[in-house]
Design a protein around this motif. Sequence first.
Motif, short mmCIF file in Angstrom:
data_model
loop_
_atom_site.label_atom_id
_atom_site.label_comp_id
_atom_site.label_asym_id
_atom_site.label_seq_id
_atom_site.Cartn_x
_atom_site.Cartn_y
_atom_site.Cartn_z
N TYR A 160 -4.24 9.91 -4.25
CA TYR A 160 -4.84 8.61 -4.46
C TYR A 160 -3.82 7.55 -3.16
O TYR A 160 -3.07 7.89 -3.27
N ARG A 161 -5.32 6.31 -2.25
CA ARG A 161 -4.41 5.35 -1.88
C ARG A 161 -4.57 4.11 -2.75
O ARG A 161 -5.15 3.78 -3.38
N GLN B 59 1.01 -0.93 0.03
CA GLN B 59 0.25 -0.44 0.32
C GLN B 59 1.08 1.18 0.40
O GLN B 59 1.88 1.60 0.54
N ARG B 60 0.28 2.32 -0.38
CA ARG B 60 1.12 3.28 -0.71
C ARG B 60 -0.04 4.92 -0.99
O ARG B 60 -0.86 4.66 -1.05
N ALA C 132 -9.37 4.78 -3.82
CA ALA C 132 -8.10 3.68 -3.39
C ALA C 132 -8.02 3.30 -5.27
O ALA C 132 -9.54 2.86 -6.23
N SER D 36 -2.55 8.04 0.36
CA SER D 36 -3.75 7.97 1.32
C SER D 36 -5.20 8.56 0.27
O SER D 36 -4.87 9.05 -0.72
N SER E 63 0.47 7.77 -6.24
CA SER E 63 0.36 8.17 -4.89
C SER E 63 0.35 9.00 -4.05
O SER E 63 -0.54 8.89 -2.88
N TYR F 174 -13.13 2.27 -5.24
CA TYR F 174 -12.39 2.39 -5.45
C TYR F 174 -12.37 1.53 -7.25
O TYR F 174 -13.52 1.89 -7.76
#
Length: 272
Positions: free
Chosen positions: A46-47, A14-15, A21, A17, A43, A87
């Motif tokens: 967005y997450r 994950q990167r 997503a 926030s 990133s 997402y």
Amino acid sequence: MEIKSNGTRIHVTQRGSGELALVFLHYYGGSSRTWDGVASELSDRYRTVATDHRGWGDSEAPADGYGIADLAADAEGVIEALGLQRYVLVGHSMGGKVAQLIASRRPSGLEGLVLVSPSPPSPMLLSDEQRATLAGAYQSRESVEFVIDHVLTARSLDAARREQVIEDSLRGAPQAKAAWPNVAMREDITAAMASIDAPTMVISGELDQVDPVATLQAQLLPRIPHAAMHVLPGTGHLSPLEAPAEVAQLIARFVAAIEGESVVLALQDMTP
């Protein structure tokens, strides 16, 4: 991080926030690292969530369960475990076929679908000889290098990315390497395609030899009539590695358009 999903330990990177997503699913032979160049460009806004399919990267490699439905269930479990409310699914090649099946189920929270050089929903029919060649493509450093140079890419990869492709390809579990050409590639999920209602963008490499532009125009686009297609000039099958900035830019524009549409719809809902 590791997430237990569908009875299998799935590795997730994950990167960033944010409320929205981007969930990345990699190609046959890749890993979550395939998306590093693309995710690093996105990133900050967005997450980003990238998984290793079972049998690839750092994920667990069970003895069986490598069909499209199995890989879809793994990804769906990750999305649920992370509690993603909004997402966009981004699937490359094999991961693109998985993403198509997930999107056809119209899951809550899915706001868009990006298919990068996706394997089409129809079965890919190979001769026994071709299937054996594909199943053996990732058996040695030499065989991987041959596939990189003669099949997978049109643009040269830098030394680090080339080494990454070699490592990821060799690291795959034998059962995962065998399952795509012998099982999942031959699956027919075309009937499910009519159910996809999420905004959809298809990104294809002009010089892709694996899932050529013409194949996607014949086998994929007629089944998702609302999909828009973008062709990357001079690019092969590994566009996330060959042209990460360009892929990221297309994804960013697509997501911005979706979010703009969401704002318009919200305002319309508020109008008396």
